[in-house]
Enzyme design. Structure first.
Site, PDB file in Angstrom:
ATOM      1  CE  LYS A  32      -1.714   2.000   4.062  1.00 22.30           C
ATOM      2  NZ  LYS A  32      -2.551   2.804   3.527  1.00 22.30           N
ATOM      3  CG  ASP A  59      -4.567   4.327   1.752  1.00 21.54           C
ATOM      4  OD1 ASP A  59      -6.109   4.797   1.701  1.00 21.54           O
ATOM      5  OD2 ASP A  59      -4.089   4.357   2.251  1.00 21.54           O
ATOM      6  CE  LYS A  61      -8.277   6.499   3.903  1.00 21.00           C
ATOM      7  NZ  LYS A  61      -6.481   6.871   4.431  1.00 21.00           N
ATOM      8  CG  ASP A  64     -12.607  18.123  -6.218  1.00 25.19           C
ATOM      9  OD1 ASP A  64     -13.168  18.492  -6.440  1.00 25.19           O
ATOM     10  OD2 ASP A  64     -11.012  18.025  -5.779  1.00 25.19           O
ATOM     11  CB  ILE A  65     -16.610  17.976  -8.052  1.00 20.22           C
ATOM     12  CG1 ILE A  65     -15.446  18.444  -9.326  1.00 20.22           C
ATOM     13  CG2 ILE A  65     -16.791  19.678  -7.317  1.00 20.22           C
ATOM     14  CD1 ILE A  65     -15.997  19.645 -10.517  1.00 20.22           C
ATOM     15  CB  THR A 119     -11.490   4.288  11.980  1.00 19.72           C
ATOM     16  OG1 THR A 119      -9.821   4.551  11.529  1.00 19.72           O
ATOM     17  CG2 THR A 119     -12.109   3.051  11.787  1.00 19.72           C
ATOM     18  NE  ARG A 211       1.703   1.900  13.339  1.00 19.09           N
ATOM     19  CZ  ARG A 211       1.123   2.197  13.647  1.00 19.09           C
ATOM     20  NH1 ARG A 211       1.239   3.277  14.896  1.00 19.09           N
ATOM     21  NH2 ARG A 211      -0.406   2.258  14.113  1.00 19.09           N
TER      22      ARG A 211
HETATM   23  O1  C5P Z   1       1.212   0.551  11.122  1.00 19.89           O
HETATM   24  P1  C5P Z   1      -0.678  -0.065  11.461  1.00 19.89           P
HETATM   25  O2  C5P Z   1      -0.920  -1.417  11.404  1.00 19.89           O
HETATM   26  O3  C5P Z   1      -0.911   0.616  11.974  1.00 19.89           O
HETATM   27  O4  C5P Z   1      -1.198   0.831   9.571  1.00 19.89           O
HETATM   28  C1  C5P Z   1      -2.364   0.548   9.123  1.00 19.89           C
HETATM   29  C2  C5P Z   1      -2.449   0.676   8.176  1.00 19.89           C
HETATM   30  O5  C5P Z   1      -4.230   1.236   7.456  1.00 19.89           O
HETATM   31  C3  C5P Z   1      -1.994   2.504   7.893  1.00 19.89           C
HETATM   32  O6  C5P Z   1      -1.615   3.075   6.422  1.00 19.89           O
HETATM   33  C4  C5P Z   1      -3.302   3.172   8.183  1.00 19.89           C
HETATM   34  O7  C5P Z   1      -3.514   4.753   7.680  1.00 19.89           O
HETATM   35  C5  C5P Z   1      -4.308   2.803   7.620  1.00 19.89           C
HETATM   36  N1  C5P Z   1      -5.184   3.012   8.194  1.00 19.89           N
HETATM   37  C6  C5P Z   1      -6.277   2.126   9.255  1.00 19.89           C
HETATM   38  N2  C5P Z   1      -7.462   2.441   9.891  1.00 19.89           N
HETATM   39  C7  C5P Z   1      -8.061   3.629   9.200  1.00 19.89           C
HETATM   40  C8  C5P Z   1      -7.381   3.347   7.760  1.00 19.89           C
HETATM   41  C9  C5P Z   1      -6.805   3.088   7.194  1.00 19.89           C
HETATM   42  O8  C5P Z   1      -5.093   2.296  10.749  1.00 19.89           O
HETATM   43  N3  C5P Z   1      -8.904   2.964   9.418  1.00 19.89           N
END
Ligand code: C5P
Length: 232
Positions: A32, A59, A61, A64-65, A119, A211
């Site tokens: 991603k 990713d 996201k 816009d119009i 979230t 991570r």
């Molecule tokens: O490091 P970690 O496993 O928390 O990364 C999760 C990834 O998913 C990050 O790129 C984060 O921005 C993305 N993400 C998220 N929760 C969401 C939407 C996207 O953690 N609701």
């Protein structure tokens, strides 16, 4: 839909990304690319990682119009990404326009998924800032339904919502779920988490893992563990 593990390459530069990916000498992970890396390095980083054999979820996201989103999606589609996304809050008209823009002349297109509510948006902020009175769960399911009716392939959601999304929108409607942690791992800033094995049981189609892989002492072993728990 093929179950897969998507590694969130949340790095600030090409160099850091390549240093990380150079460790993967066998299987090429689905990755991603988010706003940070894309805005730092531009579309060339997408072409380069694609050329190295990775499947790419871009990713960005979009929101816009409809006309602007349609034209921007056409550009992203030409980058030959495998998956991309937008905010369902842009309305069904915007999502339909996005699909049109994304579809290549030969009829193929990347998988298109929608973000329902982030979230990070609390139920209080939904009511106070966005003036939405319906409960969060209802808003998320309604936006997922809108995405489905607009012809999109699925949504990004919490693994805890994946089952309900499948019940409402059908088994083929794709759920892409971040918030994944190993049972013996550090949760970091994620609050509502599931292990890869649990995400498989509840029917997630793709897990997005950052991570737990990128910050692991042995990222390749952590990735293989995700594959073993979620895919195999
Ligand atoms: O490091 P970690 O496993 O928390 O990364 C999760 C990834 O998913 C990050 O790129 C984060 O921005 C993305 N993400 C998220 N929760 C969401 C939407 C996207 O953690 N609701």
């Amino acid at each position: 839909m093929g179950k897969d593990v998507i590694i969130a390459c949340d790095f600030a530069s090409r160099e850091a990304t390549l240093n990380f990916l150079d460790q993967f000498t066998g299987r090429k992970p689905f990755i991603k690319i988010g706003m940070e890396l894309y805005y730092a390095e531009g579309p060339q980083i997408v072409r380069e990682l694609k050329a190295r054999g990775h499947k790419i979820f871009l990713d960005l996201k979009l929101h816009d119009i409809p006309n602007t989103v349609k034209k921007s999606m056409a550009v992203l589609s030409r980058l030959d990404v495998d998956m991309t996304n937008l905010h369902a809050g842009g309305t069904k008209a915007m999502m339909e326009a996005a699909l049109e823009g994304l579809t290549r002349p030969d009829g193929t297109r990347p998988i298109l998924i929608a973000v329902t509510q982030l979230t990070s948006t609390s139920p209080e902020a939904l009511k106070r800032d966005l003036l939405i009175d319906a409960p969060m769960e209802e808003v998320v399911m309604h936006y997922a339904q809108n995405a489905k009716e607009a012809g999109l392939d699925g949504v990004v959601c919490s693994p805890l919502e994946a089952e309900a999304v499948h019940t409402r929108c059908g088994r083929d409607f794709v759920t892409v779920t971040p918030g994944v942690r190993f049972a013996d791992g550090d949760k970091g800033d994620q609050v509502r988490v599931m292990t890869p094995a649990q995400a498989k049981t509840i029917g997630s189609d793709y897990i997005v893992v950052g991570r737990p892989i990128t910050a692991a002492a042995d990222p390749v072993a952590a990735y293989e563990r995700c594959i073993a728990e979620f895919v195999d």
